[in-house]
Motif scaffolding. Sequence first.
Motif, PDB file in Angstrom:
ATOM      1  N   GLU A 139     -41.213  31.052 -37.875  1.00 56.35           N
ATOM      2  CA  GLU A 139     -42.427  30.378 -37.448  1.00 56.35           C
ATOM      3  C   GLU A 139     -42.159  29.321 -36.397  1.00 56.35           C
ATOM      4  OE1 GLU A 139     -44.327  28.970 -41.000  1.00 56.35           O
ATOM      5  OE2 GLU A 139     -44.838  31.001 -41.652  1.00 56.35           O
ATOM      6  N   SER A 140     -40.941  28.777 -36.378  1.00 44.88           N
ATOM      7  CA  SER A 140     -40.615  27.752 -35.395  1.00 44.88           C
ATOM      8  C   SER A 140     -40.339  28.344 -34.011  1.00 44.88           C
ATOM      9  CB  SER A 140     -39.407  26.931 -35.860  1.00 44.88           C
ATOM     10  OG  SER A 140     -38.232  27.715 -35.804  1.00 44.88           O
ATOM     11  N   LEU A 141     -40.120  29.661 -33.942  1.00 42.18           N
ATOM     12  CA  LEU A 141     -39.890  30.324 -32.661  1.00 42.18           C
ATOM     13  C   LEU A 141     -41.217  30.634 -31.989  1.00 42.18           C
ATOM     14  CD1 LEU A 141     -37.208  32.958 -33.736  1.00 42.18           C
ATOM     15  CD2 LEU A 141     -36.791  30.820 -32.514  1.00 42.18           C
ATOM     16  N   ASN A 142     -41.229  30.612 -30.667  1.00 44.77           N
ATOM     17  CA  ASN A 142     -42.455  31.053 -29.998  1.00 44.77           C
ATOM     18  C   ASN A 142     -42.465  32.578 -29.997  1.00 44.77           C
ATOM     19  OD1 ASN A 142     -41.310  32.178 -27.551  1.00 44.77           O
ATOM     20  ND2 ASN A 142     -40.968  30.083 -26.838  1.00 44.77           N
ATOM     21  N   PRO A 143     -43.633  33.197 -29.856  1.00 40.44           N
ATOM     22  CA  PRO A 143     -43.727  34.653 -29.972  1.00 40.44           C
ATOM     23  C   PRO A 143     -42.797  35.434 -29.043  1.00 40.44           C
ATOM     24  CG  PRO A 143     -45.903  33.683 -30.017  1.00 40.44           C
ATOM     25  CD  PRO A 143     -44.936  32.578 -29.704  1.00 40.44           C
ATOM     26  N   ALA A 144     -42.497  34.899 -27.872  1.00 44.69           N
ATOM     27  CA  ALA A 144     -41.612  35.603 -26.935  1.00 44.69           C
ATOM     28  C   ALA A 144     -40.178  35.680 -27.455  1.00 44.69           C
ATOM     29  CB  ALA A 144     -41.639  34.926 -25.574  1.00 44.69           C
ATOM     30  N   GLN A 145     -39.786  34.748 -28.319  1.00 40.53           N
ATOM     31  CA  GLN A 145     -38.420  34.732 -28.858  1.00 40.53           C
ATOM     32  C   GLN A 145     -38.255  35.595 -30.103  1.00 40.53           C
ATOM     33  OE1 GLN A 145     -38.259  30.440 -29.331  1.00 40.53           O
ATOM     34  NE2 GLN A 145     -36.546  30.372 -27.902  1.00 40.53           N
ATOM     35  N   ARG A 146     -39.364  35.978 -30.704  1.00 45.32           N
ATOM     36  CA  ARG A 146     -39.283  36.765 -31.940  1.00 45.32           C
ATOM     37  C   ARG A 146     -38.858  38.193 -31.631  1.00 45.32           C
ATOM     38  NH1 ARG A 146     -44.790  34.647 -34.860  1.00 45.32           N
ATOM     39  NH2 ARG A 146     -44.231  32.459 -34.782  1.00 45.32           N
ATOM     40  N   ARG A 147     -38.108  38.758 -32.517  1.00 46.45           N
ATOM     41  CA  ARG A 147     -37.611  40.115 -32.339  1.00 46.45           C
ATOM     42  C   ARG A 147     -37.903  40.953 -33.575  1.00 46.45           C
ATOM     43  NH1 ARG A 147     -36.134  40.215 -27.284  1.00 46.45           N
ATOM     44  NH2 ARG A 147     -34.361  39.018 -26.629  1.00 46.45           N
ATOM     45  N   VAL A 148     -37.934  42.251 -33.353  1.00 43.72           N
ATOM     46  CA  VAL A 148     -38.049  43.210 -34.436  1.00 43.72           C
ATOM     47  C   VAL A 148     -36.748  43.985 -34.434  1.00 43.72           C
ATOM     48  CG1 VAL A 148     -39.301  45.223 -35.283  1.00 43.72           C
ATOM     49  CG2 VAL A 148     -40.548  43.369 -34.164  1.00 43.72           C
ATOM     50  N   PHE A 149     -36.221  44.264 -35.608  1.00 42.59           N
ATOM     51  CA  PHE A 149     -34.955  44.968 -35.712  1.00 42.59           C
ATOM     52  C   PHE A 149     -35.146  46.281 -36.447  1.00 42.59           C
ATOM     53  CE2 PHE A 149     -33.929  40.535 -35.244  1.00 42.59           C
ATOM     54  CZ  PHE A 149     -32.906  40.555 -34.309  1.00 42.59           C
ATOM     55  N   THR A 150     -34.295  47.225 -36.120  1.00 45.73           N
ATOM     56  CA  THR A 150     -34.295  48.511 -36.798  1.00 45.73           C
ATOM     57  C   THR A 150     -32.858  48.856 -37.158  1.00 45.73           C
ATOM     58  OG1 THR A 150     -34.974  50.828 -36.653  1.00 45.73           O
ATOM     59  CG2 THR A 150     -34.133  49.823 -34.647  1.00 45.73           C
ATOM     60  N   ALA A 151     -32.695  49.637 -38.191  1.00 41.79           N
ATOM     61  CA  ALA A 151     -31.358  50.069 -38.610  1.00 41.79           C
ATOM     62  C   ALA A 151     -31.319  51.584 -38.617  1.00 41.79           C
ATOM     63  CB  ALA A 151     -31.032  49.535 -39.999  1.00 41.79           C
ATOM     64  N   GLY A 152     -30.265  52.134 -38.057  1.00 40.51           N
ATOM     65  CA  GLY A 152     -30.087  53.571 -38.028  1.00 40.51           C
ATOM     66  C   GLY A 152     -29.411  54.073 -39.288  1.00 40.51           C
ATOM     67  N   ARG A 153     -29.283  55.392 -39.382  1.00 41.07           N
ATOM     68  CA  ARG A 153     -28.640  55.997 -40.547  1.00 41.07           C
ATOM     69  C   ARG A 153     -27.200  55.549 -40.721  1.00 41.07           C
ATOM     70  NH1 ARG A 153     -29.713  62.266 -40.186  1.00 41.07           N
ATOM     71  NH2 ARG A 153     -31.666  61.817 -39.204  1.00 41.07           N
ATOM     72  N   ASP A 154     -26.553  55.294 -39.614  1.00 41.77           N
ATOM     73  CA  ASP A 154     -25.153  54.887 -39.668  1.00 41.77           C
ATOM     74  C   ASP A 154     -24.981  53.394 -39.920  1.00 41.77           C
ATOM     75  OD1 ASP A 154     -26.147  54.011 -37.286  1.00 41.77           O
ATOM     76  OD2 ASP A 154     -24.521  54.818 -36.044  1.00 41.77           O
ATOM     77  N   GLY A 155     -26.112  52.688 -40.075  1.00 43.31           N
ATOM     78  CA  GLY A 155     -26.052  51.254 -40.345  1.00 43.31           C
ATOM     79  C   GLY A 155     -26.114  50.404 -39.096  1.00 43.31           C
ATOM     80  N   GLU A 156     -26.189  51.036 -37.926  1.00 40.55           N
ATOM     81  CA  GLU A 156     -26.250  50.289 -36.667  1.00 40.55           C
ATOM     82  C   GLU A 156     -27.603  49.596 -36.554  1.00 40.55           C
ATOM     83  OE1 GLU A 156     -26.306  51.154 -31.903  1.00 40.55           O
ATOM     84  OE2 GLU A 156     -25.313  52.577 -33.215  1.00 40.55           O
ATOM     85  N   ILE A 157     -27.576  48.320 -36.229  1.00 38.73           N
ATOM     86  CA  ILE A 157     -28.800  47.531 -36.119  1.00 38.73           C
ATOM     87  C   ILE A 157     -29.066  47.265 -34.644  1.00 38.73           C
ATOM     88  CG2 ILE A 157     -29.891  45.314 -36.646  1.00 38.73           C
ATOM     89  CD1 ILE A 157     -28.237  45.290 -39.217  1.00 38.73           C
ATOM     90  N   SER A 158     -30.316  47.462 -34.238  1.00 37.65           N
ATOM     91  CA  SER A 158     -30.664  47.198 -32.846  1.00 37.65           C
ATOM     92  C   SER A 158     -31.975  46.433 -32.782  1.00 37.65           C
ATOM     93  CB  SER A 158     -30.758  48.503 -32.055  1.00 37.65           C
ATOM     94  OG  SER A 158     -31.684  49.373 -32.660  1.00 37.65           O
ATOM     95  N   ALA A 159     -32.078  45.576 -31.775  1.00 39.67           N
ATOM     96  CA  ALA A 159     -33.285  44.778 -31.581  1.00 39.67           C
ATOM     97  C   ALA A 159     -34.280  45.570 -30.751  1.00 39.67           C
ATOM     98  CB  ALA A 159     -32.935  43.471 -30.878  1.00 39.67           C
ATOM     99  N   LEU A 160     -35.550  45.417 -31.049  1.00 35.17           N
ATOM    100  CA  LEU A 160     -36.619  46.082 -30.317  1.00 35.17           C
ATOM    101  C   LEU A 160     -37.577  45.035 -29.779  1.00 35.17           C
ATOM    102  CD1 LEU A 160     -37.529  48.868 -32.900  1.00 35.17           C
ATOM    103  CD2 LEU A 160     -36.049  49.096 -30.914  1.00 35.17           C
ATOM    104  N   ARG A 161     -38.267  45.392 -28.713  1.00 36.87           N
ATOM    105  CA  ARG A 161     -39.346  44.536 -28.241  1.00 36.87           C
ATOM    106  C   ARG A 161     -40.570  44.839 -29.078  1.00 36.87           C
ATOM    107  NH1 ARG A 161     -37.401  46.492 -23.101  1.00 36.87           N
ATOM    108  NH2 ARG A 161     -36.087  44.887 -22.190  1.00 36.87           N
ATOM    109  N   ARG A 162     -41.486  43.909 -29.137  1.00 38.74           N
ATOM    110  CA  ARG A 162     -42.722  44.133 -29.883  1.00 38.74           C
ATOM    111  C   ARG A 162     -43.437  45.343 -29.296  1.00 38.74           C
ATOM    112  NH1 ARG A 162     -43.634  41.327 -34.059  1.00 38.74           N
ATOM    113  NH2 ARG A 162     -42.955  39.197 -34.187  1.00 38.74           N
ATOM    114  N   GLY A 163     -43.858  46.243 -30.185  1.00 35.28           N
ATOM    115  CA  GLY A 163     -44.567  47.446 -29.761  1.00 35.28           C
ATOM    116  C   GLY A 163     -43.659  48.610 -29.439  1.00 35.28           C
ATOM    117  N   GLU A 164     -42.369  48.373 -29.295  1.00 36.52           N
ATOM    118  CA  GLU A 164     -41.412  49.434 -28.983  1.00 36.52           C
ATOM    119  C   GLU A 164     -41.018  50.154 -30.265  1.00 36.52           C
ATOM    120  OE1 GLU A 164     -36.962  49.890 -26.943  1.00 36.52           O
ATOM    121  OE2 GLU A 164     -37.834  47.918 -27.246  1.00 36.52           O
TER     122      GLU A 164
END
Length: 145
Positions: free
Chosen positions: A101-126
């Motif tokens: 909540e202390s971050l502005n919306p542009a700094q917030r990220r969404v993350f996803t994890a693949g089957r192999d456990g690899e984590i990657s950041a996504l842009r909002r809506g991506e």
Amino acid sequence: MVTPHRLDERAPVFVISVAAELSGMHPQTLRQYDRMGLVSPQRTAGRGRRYSSRDIATLREVQRLSQEEGINLAGIKRILELQEEVRALAAQLDDVREALESLNPAQRRVFTAGRDGEISALRRGERPRRPAGGALVLWRPNRRP
């Protein structure tokens, strides 16, 4: 003007005889529960036990689970451990939410994890990329066929 004092629920203020009376148990029972790790009161320099308000509440809960629910002491110990773990995780989640909540919306990220456990950041809506031939699993809780 006198300000009312609030007692810290973790402050070790009760000697064993008072803790036993407040919890409705015999002092020897409290000693046994201490040895078993159900309740761990703090110790004075002379090794005397000092119980907090939180310890008293835990003792009452142990008594309730034992007498009303018929749960054995090993089961009660596990329940208390899990309750403490839930409290710690809830506090950690609150910290994460507060940090987000202390971050502005542009700094917030969404993350996803693949089957192999690899984590990657996504842009909002991506949407995450799926490998060719990969399967998509849709989970719908509480739905029956």
